[in-house]
Design a protein around this motif. Structure first.
Motif, short mmCIF file in Angstrom:
data_model
loop_
_atom_site.label_atom_id
_atom_site.label_comp_id
_atom_site.label_asym_id
_atom_site.label_seq_id
_atom_site.Cartn_x
_atom_site.Cartn_y
_atom_site.Cartn_z
N ALA A 90 41.54 -9.09 -3.38
CA ALA A 90 40.22 -8.49 -2.76
C ALA A 90 39.64 -7.66 -1.94
N ALA A 91 39.39 -6.72 -2.03
CA ALA A 91 38.85 -5.77 -1.02
C ALA A 91 37.55 -4.89 -1.08
N PRO A 92 36.74 -4.94 -0.10
CA PRO A 92 35.15 -4.21 -0.42
C PRO A 92 35.75 -3.02 -0.10
N GLU A 93 35.54 -2.48 -1.01
CA GLU A 93 36.50 -0.48 -1.35
C GLU A 93 35.62 0.37 -0.34
N LEU A 94 34.30 -0.16 -0.59
CA LEU A 94 34.37 1.34 0.38
C LEU A 94 34.41 0.94 2.07
N GLU A 95 34.60 0.34 2.48
CA GLU A 95 34.85 -0.44 3.66
C GLU A 95 36.28 -0.30 4.31
N VAL A 96 37.45 -0.23 3.23
CA VAL A 96 38.39 0.13 3.96
C VAL A 96 39.18 1.43 3.80
N ARG B 86 53.38 2.00 8.83
CA ARG B 86 54.69 1.57 9.34
C ARG B 86 55.30 1.95 7.23
N LEU B 87 55.31 3.30 6.56
CA LEU B 87 55.74 2.83 5.09
C LEU B 87 57.05 3.90 4.57
N GLN B 88 57.74 3.48 4.12
CA GLN B 88 58.55 4.35 3.75
C GLN B 88 57.99 5.73 3.41
N GLU B 89 57.10 6.00 2.81
CA GLU B 89 56.56 6.94 1.84
C GLU B 89 55.34 7.03 1.73
N SER B 90 54.28 8.05 1.77
CA SER B 90 53.40 7.62 1.54
C SER B 90 52.74 8.88 0.68
N VAL B 91 51.24 7.76 -0.42
CA VAL B 91 50.96 8.56 -1.29
C VAL B 91 49.43 9.20 -1.43
N LEU B 92 48.57 8.35 -0.73
CA LEU B 92 47.49 8.08 -1.04
C LEU B 92 47.04 9.58 0.05
N ALA B 93 46.43 10.13 0.20
CA ALA B 93 46.42 11.39 0.65
C ALA B 93 44.79 11.43 1.40
N ALA B 94 45.00 12.14 2.31
CA ALA B 94 43.56 11.83 3.03
C ALA B 94 42.77 11.70 2.88
N GLY B 95 41.50 12.07 3.20
CA GLY B 95 40.02 12.55 2.62
C GLY B 95 38.68 11.84 2.96
N ASP B 96 38.03 11.64 1.34
CA ASP B 96 36.92 11.37 2.22
C ASP B 96 36.55 9.93 2.49
N SER B 97 36.02 9.08 2.67
CA SER B 97 36.21 7.80 2.96
C SER B 97 35.01 6.53 1.73
N THR B 98 35.18 7.54 0.41
CA THR B 98 35.05 6.66 -0.80
C THR B 98 35.91 7.17 -1.70
N TRP B 99 35.28 6.42 -2.71
CA TRP B 99 36.87 6.43 -3.40
C TRP B 99 36.74 7.04 -4.72
N TYR B 100 35.29 7.85 -4.84
CA TYR B 100 34.82 8.61 -6.09
C TYR B 100 33.79 9.48 -5.41
#
Length: 692
Positions: free
Chosen positions: A560-566, A678-692
């Motif tokens: 469970a996570a507060p999507e817009l605050e993480v 500390r990840l083996q590779e990065s998948v998520l791109a940097a960008g806007d702080s929201t998911w939509y």
């Protein structure tokens, strides 16, 4: 045979004759277990072959040093049951579901082709129809002699192996049904009542095992999970109860042992000390006993006593090998697998052992087959038991563990397990914290760092030193039982929180796991003092964990996570952690993303798509209310802290949830902003702080 020759040649039989002293018998067998595998591996041959051939040499048809008496038969039977039980333990139910189609196809081929080819071959050399069908059913069944080699190569979750295990269950059950039907037909007892009794019994037995054993095991581990001896005894008792139950309804006990392992595996983490103990006892003691006992069955000289034995034995070997090879090669072509995969399937499914001999013995006792068939069966056992491990080892080395059946689109997992620091304070909660740390450390071949800090502000009493030694000794013992590296840290410092922070820095820890009671009090000030201070000062990830019940009882991970605050990076790493825990605990995974404030209309973007393959539920409302609605029995809650706050604050939401669900295991993840992913590779791109 050789014993008689030695006596005739003047060598005293007392020197090489049957040994009766139980201590000496056990010493001889242990010597074989130690020397034979080492010697044959030096010759680049599987150690299993050495154990089988050693059984032949010291057995009644070799030097006659040991007799295959009731003790050897008992321990060999236990070893066979352990072998199939561990095969079930290594079988992931999720993998079986993913590969159910492949397992069914392979099971159909490895049953039907040997039945057809074997029946035709035996009819061609003069066998009547019922005898030919029964011998062919022995070709269809098989014993997974080469399975320890697959496990040693780390290929147990390979699609090839998973399909073979599922197919083994199918073909062995069908072969045993054929045996029962043919024997009843030969005796003139094949009545409708037989069918009305057998089929419902098998269905009820299978359902009771696959549904009842996990339920009973979860209850037992939750009540008595603190007693490791009781856990081990419960698992072994489950094996023999289920195996005995199989015999009661007319199924071979080895099938029951496999079902028992498959049923109980969801509640035994693969890297847990309990699993390590089961593997150790099985692989070092009982399974070698079984292999040695199989070698004692082999009488190579018997084929020379009757010329027709060579014909029968040759036809049986040829029919079995050809049919099993085709049964592996054809499905491999249909699945698009390469030759190495087909050969591993062939190697695993070709070996015939005690189960085959037991079936032939039953047929011989009811005069359905003659002694020549028994001799040919022994010859087939000799050839297949030697060839099977060699083929598996030869072709298995060409396969890689990374080809394991899994979600190809899993997110990268956080590499936190190199050096895991666990402060141990409370003996009642220490065990589960250490088990969590061992799961993460063993996953990466890392080191466990148990720590106990004594504050010297008010002096240190002898009782405090004794308590420190007791806590750390238990941690070391638990790590050693799980075959993990451990470095216990005994520390005296100004305060507990300073000792934790300084130890994390000095020992180059990559992760800290802190225990939490689930509430805070003014008197202790534990939550607001120690945890708060540690989290603010360390520059590495911190897991704040609460385990009122054993880890093994977890059936689902609810993240469970507060999507817009993480941030995307923190969410990604937390999902990776949840996937690791779900895989090791054999639990389902569910994502709950809570939108605690109205959201602007936007497109999902690439970041949401990166975990779209996972089960995700998006809701809008209060975090606590939505989590409490989503929780189910057997859940473990994994939460990630909001990064929208200016300082660390954990107590409010987790404490409310803990108060409403006092039996809920919880892990709260804190990732400091200064800590790079500390990840083996990065998948998520940097960008806007929201998911939509």
């Amino acid at each position: 045979m050789l014993a008689s020759w030695l006596q005739i040649s003047g060598i005293p039989l007392a020197v090489v004759g049957p040994v009766k002293n139980p201590v000496l018998v056990f010493l001889i067998i242990l010597t074989i277990m130690l020397v034979a595998p080492l010697l044959f591996e030096r010759l680049r041959l599987p150690g299993i072959i050495g154990l089988i051939l050693s059984g032949l040499v010291v057995g009644p048809y070799g030097l006659g040093i040991l007799q295959r008496d009731e003790t050897i038969v008992l321990l060999g039977t236990v070893g066979l049951l352990f072998l199939m039980f561990m095969a079930g333990l290594e079988t992931s139910l999720e993998d079986l579901k993913l590969n159910a189609g492949k397992a069914s196809i392979f099971g159909a081929f490895t049953f039907l082709l040997p039945m057809l080819i074997g029946t035709a071959a035996m009819l061609a050399i003069g066998y009547d129809f019922l005898a030919a069908v029964l011998v062919a059913s022995c070709f269809a069944s098989h014993t997974l002699i080469g399975l320890p080699i697959v496990s040693k190569l780390g290929l147990m979750r390979l699609q090839t192996v998973t399909a073979t295990l599922g197919g083994t269950l199918i073909t062995n059950v069908l072969a045993l049904l054929v045996l029962a039907v043919v024997v009843r037909a030969h005796q003139g007892e094949l009545t409708p009542q037989f069918w009305l009794t057998l089929i419902p019994s098998i269905a009820l037995y299978t359902f009771a095992t696959l549904w009842g054993v996990p339920k009973l095991g979860s209850w037992f581990f939750q009540r008595f999970g603190h007693d490791e001896g009781a856990e081990f005894t419960f698992v072994i008792a489950t094996l023999f109860v289920v195996a005995y139950g199989a015999g009661l309804i007319g199924i071979e006990p080895v099938v029951g042992a496999f079902l028992a392992g498959t049923a109980i595996t969801p509640i035994i983490p693969p890297l847990s000390p309990l699993m390590n103990r089961i593997r150790f006892i099985g692989n070092t003691l009982f399974v070698p006993f079984f292999l040695i006992s199989v070698g004692m069955l082999i009488n190579p000289g018997i084929l020379l006593g009757e010329p027709r034995s060579l014909l029968v034995g040759g036809v049986m070997i040829a029919a079995e090998v050809v049919s099993k090879f085709l049964a592996a090669w054809i499905p491999a072509q249909l699945f698009g697998w390469r030759l190495a995969s087909a050969m591993v399937m062939f190697g695993l499914s070709m070996a015939q052992a005690a189960a085959t001999l037991a079936a032939i013995t039953v047929a011989f006792n009811v005069k359905l087959v003659d002694e020549l068939t028994v001799n040919g069966t022994i010859a087939m056992i000799l050839v297949t038991c030697i060839a099977s491990p060699w083929i598996v080892a030869r072709w298995g080395q060409q396969l890689q563990p990374r080809e394991v059946a899994s979600e190809a689109s899993d997110l990268p997992r956080p590499a936190w397990g190199s050096r895991v620091l666990v402060p141990v304070v409370n003996p009642e909660t220490e065990s589960n914290l250490l088990r969590l740390a061992l799961i993460l450390a063993k996953k990466e071949g890392g080191t466990l760092l148990p720590l106990h800090v004594l504050s010297d502000r008010a002096g240190i009493s002898p009782a405090a030193l004794a308590r420190q030694e007791q806590l750390l000794s238990f941690a070391e013992s638990l790590a050693h039982s799980a075959a993990a590296r451990v470095e216990a840290i005994r520390r005296v410092d100004d305060s507990v929180e300073k000792g934790i922070v300084r130890s994390a820095l000095e020992r180059q820890a990559t992760l800290v796991i802190l225990g939490w009671k689930g509430y805070s009090t003014y008197a202790e000030n534990f939550f607001g003092s120690t945890i708060d201070a540690v989290v603010r000062q360390v520059e590495i990830p911190v897991l704040i964990a609460r385990f009122p019940v054993p880890l093994e009882t977890t059936r689902r991970i609810l993240l469970a996570a507060p999507e817009l605050e993480v941030s995307p990076g923190s969410l990604q790493q937390t999902i990776g952690l949840a996937q690791t825990l779900a895989g090791e605990l054999k639990a389902a995974l569910q994502l709950l993303l809570v939108q605690t404030r109205p959201l602007r209309e936007r497109s999902p973007g690439p970041r949401a798509a990166s975990y779209a393959h996972l089960p995700v539920q998006r809701v809008q409302g209060g975090l606590v209310a939505e989590v409490l609605k989503a929780l189910q029995p057997g859940d473990m809650l994994v939460g990630v802290l909001s990064e929208a706050r200016s300082r660390f604050r954990l107590s409010r939401e987790p404490e409310i949830i803990a108060r409403h669900r006092p039996d809920l295991p919880m892990i709260v993840v804190h990732l400091p902003a200064a800590h790079p992913p500390r990840l083996q590779e990065s998948v998520l791109a940097a960008g806007d702080s929201t998911w939509y």
